[in-house]
Enzyme design. Structure first.
Site, PDB file in Angstrom:
ATOM      1  CD  GLU A   1      -5.417  -6.021  -1.087  1.00  0.00           C
ATOM      2  OE1 GLU A   1      -5.976  -6.512  -0.100  1.00  0.00           O
ATOM      3  OE2 GLU A   1      -5.066  -4.819  -1.138  1.00  0.00           O
TER       4      GLU A   1
ATOM      5  CB  CYS B   1     -10.885  -2.303   0.472  1.00  0.00           C
ATOM      6  SG  CYS B   1     -10.239  -1.905  -1.168  1.00  0.00           S
TER       7      CYS B   1
ATOM      8  CG  ASN C   1      -0.400  -0.157   2.529  1.00  0.00           C
ATOM      9  OD1 ASN C   1       0.559  -0.888   2.725  1.00  0.00           O
ATOM     10  ND2 ASN C   1      -0.980   0.517   3.500  1.00  0.00           N
TER      11      ASN C   1
ATOM     12  CB  CYS D   1      -8.752  -4.725  -3.298  1.00  0.00           C
ATOM     13  SG  CYS D   1      -7.607  -3.331  -3.462  1.00  0.00           S
TER      14      CYS D   1
ATOM     15  CB  CYS E   1      -5.298  -1.336  -2.023  1.00  0.00           C
ATOM     16  SG  CYS E   1      -6.641  -0.388  -1.295  1.00  0.00           S
TER      17      CYS E   1
ATOM     18  CD  GLU F   1      -1.105   5.413   4.923  1.00  0.00           C
ATOM     19  OE1 GLU F   1      -1.731   4.574   5.586  1.00  0.00           O
ATOM     20  OE2 GLU F   1      -0.436   6.332   5.440  1.00  0.00           O
TER      21      GLU F   1
END
Length: 131
Positions: free
Chosen positions: A54, A85, A41, A88, A52, A43
């Site tokens: 994934e 999430c 990930n 994803c 993310c 940010e």
């Protein structure tokens, strides 16, 4: 679950850019060729502009010319395994069949496995937009 996926996801998790949440996630997916693709990930101060783990792994797979995944492993530093999430889950379903196993793990060693169909029942797919 294969050891190489776990090792790769654990290693790439260390590269996550998480200055705001400090919630590092690593992902490894296996393409149909057997090759591994990794993501972590990333940010951004302008939420929700991050990426993310994934999604990063899927982007690496597609950039390498593959469009089918056969396994996924996601690891996070949390007290219990974290599911991908919603976005994803849909991204994984775009490139993997319903029986593809996703292993969700913690850095403490806990693991949980679910298929893509279990993670995203009633997934939106190409058949929904066919005319």
């Amino acid at each position: 679950m294969t050891q190489d996926l776990r090792d790769a996801a654990t290693a790439v998790r260390k590269n996550a850019h998480t200055p705001y949440s400090n919630f590092k996630v690593g992902a490894a997916i296996r393409g149909a060729s057997g090759a591994l693709y990794l993501g972590c990930n990333v940010e951004n101060v302008a939420y929700p502009e991050g990426t993310c783990a994934e999604a990063g792994a899927i982007a690496a797979m597609v950039a390498a010319g593959e469009t089918k995944l056969t396994e996924a492993y996601v690891i996070a530093g949390s007290p219990m395994p974290v599911t991908p999430c919603g976005g994803c889950r849909q991204k994984l379903a775009e490139f993997g069949a319903g029986e593809v196993v996703v292993t969700m793990a913690t850095t403490g060693g806990a693991e949980q496995q679910m298929t893509l169909a279990e993670l995203l029942p009633g997934a939106f797919g190409a058949a929904h937009i066919a005319g």
